[in-house]
Scaffold this motif. Sequence first.
Motif, PDB file in Angstrom:
ATOM      1  N   SER A   6     -49.663  59.043  61.440  1.00 41.87           N
ATOM      2  CA  SER A   6     -50.844  58.355  60.921  1.00 41.87           C
ATOM      3  C   SER A   6     -50.595  56.865  60.777  1.00 41.87           C
ATOM      4  O   SER A   6     -51.503  56.049  60.974  1.00 41.87           O
ATOM      5  CB  SER A   6     -51.241  58.951  59.568  1.00 41.87           C
ATOM      6  N   SER A   7     -49.363  56.481  60.455  1.00 40.51           N
ATOM      7  CA  SER A   7     -49.040  55.068  60.242  1.00 40.51           C
ATOM      8  C   SER A   7     -49.159  54.249  61.517  1.00 40.51           C
ATOM      9  O   SER A   7     -49.409  53.043  61.469  1.00 40.51           O
ATOM     10  CB  SER A   7     -47.617  54.922  59.685  1.00 40.51           C
ATOM     11  N   VAL A   8     -48.992  54.886  62.666  1.00 33.53           N
ATOM     12  CA  VAL A   8     -48.994  54.145  63.932  1.00 33.53           C
ATOM     13  C   VAL A   8     -50.144  54.562  64.835  1.00 33.53           C
ATOM     14  O   VAL A   8     -50.155  54.258  66.027  1.00 33.53           O
ATOM     15  CB  VAL A   8     -47.658  54.336  64.673  1.00 33.53           C
ATOM     16  N   GLU A   9     -51.138  55.238  64.264  1.00 31.44           N
ATOM     17  CA  GLU A   9     -52.233  55.763  65.070  1.00 31.44           C
ATOM     18  C   GLU A   9     -52.940  54.664  65.861  1.00 31.44           C
ATOM     19  O   GLU A   9     -53.342  54.862  67.007  1.00 31.44           O
ATOM     20  CB  GLU A   9     -53.224  56.488  64.170  1.00 31.44           C
ATOM     21  N   SER A  10     -53.112  53.490  65.267  1.00 30.39           N
ATOM     22  CA  SER A  10     -53.810  52.397  65.944  1.00 30.39           C
ATOM     23  C   SER A  10     -52.855  51.327  66.469  1.00 30.39           C
ATOM     24  O   SER A  10     -53.291  50.265  66.912  1.00 30.39           O
ATOM     25  CB  SER A  10     -54.823  51.748  64.993  1.00 30.39           C
ATOM     26  N   TRP A  11     -51.549  51.608  66.438  1.00 26.35           N
ATOM     27  CA  TRP A  11     -50.544  50.636  66.875  1.00 26.35           C
ATOM     28  C   TRP A  11     -50.417  50.693  68.394  1.00 26.35           C
ATOM     29  O   TRP A  11     -50.069  51.730  68.957  1.00 26.35           O
ATOM     30  CB  TRP A  11     -49.212  50.941  66.214  1.00 26.35           C
ATOM     31  N   SER A  12     -50.705  49.600  69.076  1.00 27.62           N
ATOM     32  CA  SER A  12     -50.665  49.575  70.533  1.00 27.62           C
ATOM     33  C   SER A  12     -50.333  48.171  71.018  1.00 27.62           C
ATOM     34  O   SER A  12     -51.197  47.438  71.509  1.00 27.62           O
ATOM     35  CB  SER A  12     -52.005  50.037  71.114  1.00 27.62           C
ATOM     36  N   PRO A  13     -49.061  47.749  70.878  1.00 26.59           N
ATOM     37  CA  PRO A  13     -48.676  46.392  71.295  1.00 26.59           C
ATOM     38  C   PRO A  13     -48.820  46.194  72.797  1.00 26.59           C
ATOM     39  O   PRO A  13     -48.553  47.103  73.585  1.00 26.59           O
ATOM     40  CB  PRO A  13     -47.221  46.287  70.842  1.00 26.59           C
ATOM     41  N   GLU A  14     -49.240  45.006  73.184  1.00 28.52           N
ATOM     42  CA  GLU A  14     -49.403  44.668  74.589  1.00 28.52           C
ATOM     43  C   GLU A  14     -48.034  44.420  75.248  1.00 28.52           C
ATOM     44  O   GLU A  14     -47.058  44.108  74.568  1.00 28.52           O
ATOM     45  CB  GLU A  14     -50.272  43.415  74.728  1.00 28.52           C
TER      46      GLU A  14
END
Length: 286
Positions: A6-14
């Motif tokens: 859940s902590s990285v659900e929206s984490w998406s580094p380019e």
Amino acid sequence: MNALGSSVESWSPEPVTDTDALPAGPAAALSAALDLPRPPAVAGQALPPLWHWLYFLEWPRHSEIGADGHPADGHFLPPLPDRRRMFAGGRLKVRGPLVLGTPAERTRSLGEVVAKHGRTGEMLFVTVRSEISQGGTVRVVEEQDIVYRSGEGAGRTALAALDVTGMPESAAEWQQAWTPDPVLLFRFSALTANAHRIHYDEPYVTGTEGYPGLVVHGPLLVLFLLELARTRAPERAIPSLSYRLRRPVFAGEHLLATGAPGDGGAALQVDSVRAAAVATADVVFA
């Protein structure tokens, strides 16, 4: 989904791209640190597999370093509270050797991110993919698997005692004994811009991290294994390899690198008195 997921659900580094001139100096310094009986590296020589770890280094400002010596934030560091990082393994494909003294370009991108629950709690597995090019041609493709935990780790009570006198034994065809010491760990930390205190600060690593001694770098164990293959089969190129780091190893422990060569490659491992196969690697020969 578990808490780490859940902590990285929206984490998406380019993806990010950086460059390095690949000077011979760092390779020569690692040769000296590993006590290799070879002439110093010079421009024009091929860089051995995984020695690109000496290049494309990141030097954050001192104010950006966390209490453990590791960067507090980073492009590919997941946004976890009280993050703890462990190098788990990786894979390498060499399409052509990197050449010292020739500028290179590296592009990194985020690969798979998987949250798992093991016997010691939740873990987040993050894969970072790197492509390194020279002259516009991709020479090396690497994937690194990093494991992250959030908060205090568990399961270290089993590491309360070290055996720095026992010697591991093996009947393997290839063998090389090794005892990493604090000086080597310090030199390797400097060569790889690794300020994590577990590798040089004994009061910190025993009192705060709960380990029984200074932790040997995972990449250093892998490079040690590859030296076994390079010295026993110097005429064979290594176009691909994979490796896993299975247990922590500590300064002062007597280690034994062993190899079982086959027709197309070799299975390698590092043994300690405490456990066999603390690190393993499979190399493919051209």
